[in-house]
Design an enzyme around this catalytic site. Structure first.
Site, short mmCIF file in Angstrom:
data_model
loop_
_atom_site.label_atom_id
_atom_site.label_comp_id
_atom_site.label_asym_id
_atom_site.label_seq_id
_atom_site.Cartn_x
_atom_site.Cartn_y
_atom_site.Cartn_z
N HIS A 58 -93.61 18.55 33.35
CA HIS A 58 -94.12 17.87 32.40
C HIS A 58 -94.53 18.95 31.19
CE1 HIS A 58 -94.00 14.55 34.84
NE2 HIS A 58 -94.79 14.83 35.90
N HIS A 218 -91.93 9.96 36.11
CA HIS A 218 -91.17 10.42 37.19
C HIS A 218 -89.77 9.32 37.62
CE1 HIS A 218 -95.58 11.55 37.90
NE2 HIS A 218 -94.62 12.51 37.64
#
Lengths: 337, 337
Positions: A58, A218
């Site tokens: 991320h 996700h």
């Protein structure tokens, strides 16, 4: 979705090794492990310390927000997987200067379990720990306590980090960060998945003419899957849902973050902002400071998110404070729009 | 390669409109057109002005480098297409403070033709213009005069911008920028194309297991197409070719830029850097300052490039100077690695 990697199982450690080689003046290991990274000057004397952490994939979340006016340390997990309680505990020990530690991270089950365990371990050492969970993603249900944390993490780090740097005590940092987060809402759309290096599998599948509103970073299912809409329509839907969900009204001052999830280029973020600016002006909501770019990603996922935070004078002053990490810099060189 | 856009033919103007709405404290139109953007404080008194420009689709190149310690104005073309001579001329008039204007841009045929025409128009107005072409891409042939400009543009802007801000005159800015560029080499690899909004067509085709070394940022053919190699192998090939082509030797100090062409995530850039740092250390080349992220892109293209610049004391000092645009910020908040 081709990747420039070596062995998939080495993805996280080679990335961290590269980050440490590149930024050795800014970062160091808490102890021996690459998975426990803290500010080079940690522990910073006479300052509340802030620990964060979560799965990899991320950037700049989470490690990229370790720096001056931001967090003090970060526990780094495998791709999309929580770091361990032991890693969080080691980070905690390395950053505590005696003024206590704030755990500030996104509301995901594995992270919560491990950070809570680390807090107990730290308490046994006499380190005071408080926790603030980031839960800005309005796509994840009506019950705010169960919402997940997405790009709102950026504002949490910026506000809490500035408050700690300014010398507020642990309870005061908690209060102002909770206030900031009560004023923060995010919503995203996904156009394409990313591939997890270890499994070589995409996080979800989606047709060439589809988008998914509210998909998690996700690949968690969102609110609705529809045909791919125009940028203007996407901006309208997102701003409408965000303004309806959060404490926003005409006359308010806000900051806005238009965030790429990875592959979506800056050009498209500005096409979205072009419409967002008009929608906010129509509602007489004033944009005080805007952030447009990659602030919380999902590797090479295509898509974007919008985060809005309502500001008061205290939050404006904390948002304006200088900050620096190798991944995010905000100075006082010039006044900015 | 899905896009968040409205009508493809409005891609550039809506993007520019969004940029102006977001950054109205930093940018303004030179005159009436969105395609002619200059610093808000232009013309900056008693300073050499720097104009750049080129096709859209490469943010932060070109417009993103208009700011303090960088360029003064930018002419903006359609995606991958040169802006017009008239647009360049209007930018020139809006930024000139009487100390002359440097044209600093990448060596592409259409841009050269139009900037040369604009220089003639400016000369007729008594504005002195000098040109420095950025030709850092070693994949584009042995003859350096014919090489194209890619991510080396970043160093050209940073060095020339700092020199102009420091008060050097036009000839002196030209000399130091030429010195910087003689010390600069870039090489890239492409993994996937981008799609031009207007034509809806990808810039090239490539198999799922292939990469192309030296491909241009518009999809121009490179040196060699091979199977997709490991990150370590890619780093070795690129560093070897760059060091062999440029004026680099053991004991040198350099700066390095590891640049994503768009979709390639920061995680992978750091995996590349992990190996690059070792290769440079083996050759006893010292990295003074590094830049890792998106500095010159091709919308959603997957791939990356490496740029190396050899530094002397003058170039180090110019590279260290503070700079600010809404797309790039470098301050003196802390010492950095």
């Amino acid at each position: 979705m081709k990747k420039i990697i070596n062995k998939p199982e080495n993805f996280v450690d080679e990335m961290l090794s590269g980050i440490l080689k590149a930024h050795s003046k800014d970062f160091k290991k808490a102890d021996q492990s690459l998975r426990e990274i803290v500010r080079k000057d940690a522990p910073v004397e006479d300052k509340v310390a802030i620990a964060t952490g979560g799965g990899s994939g991320h950037l700049p979340v989470f490690l990229g927000y370790v720096g001056h006016g931001l967090c003090d340390g970060c526990a780094v997990g495998n791709v999309f997987a929580s770091p361990s309680a032991a890693e969080m505990y080691n980070v905690t020990k390395a950053i505590d200067s005696g003024k206590g530690v704030l755990y500030l991270y996104g509301n995901y089950g594995g992270d919560v379990m491990n950070f809570d365990m680390a807090a107990e371990m730290a308490a046994a050492d006499g380190i005071e720990v408080k926790t603030v969970l980031v839960r800005d993603d309005l796509a994840t249900g009506e019950d705010i306590s169960k919402r997940r944390g997405v790009a709102g993490l950026f504002y949490a780090y910026k506000i809490a980090g500035a408050a700690a740097e300014k010398g507020l005590d642990l309870d005061e940092v908690v209060v102002v960060t909770e206030k900031a987060l009560a004023n923060t809402r995010s919503l995203g759309i996904a156009l394409s998945p990313c591939v997890i290096p270890e499994s070589q599998r995409p996080t979800f599948t989606i047709e060439d003419d589809e988008m998914e509103l509210g998909m998690g970073i996700h690949g968690e299912p969102g609110i609705e899957r529809t045909e791919l809409k125009t940028a203007d329509k996407i901006a309208e839907i997102m701003i409408e849902k965000i303004l309806a969900d959060g404490p926003y009204q005409s006359g308010d001052e806000i900051s806005i973050l238009v965030n790429s999830l990875g592959a979506t280029p800056k050009e498209e973020l500005y096409i979205i902002y072009n419409k967002v600016a008009d929608l906010l002006a129509e509602k007489e909501i004033k944009v005080y400071r805007k952030y447009i770019g990659e602030y919380a990603t999902s590797m090479e996922m295509a898509g974007m998110s919008i985060t809005v935070i309502k500001l008061d004078e205290e939050l404006k002053s904390l948002l304006d404070a200088p900050a620096y990490s190798p991944f995010f810099e905000q100075s006082d060189i010039v006044n900015r729009g």
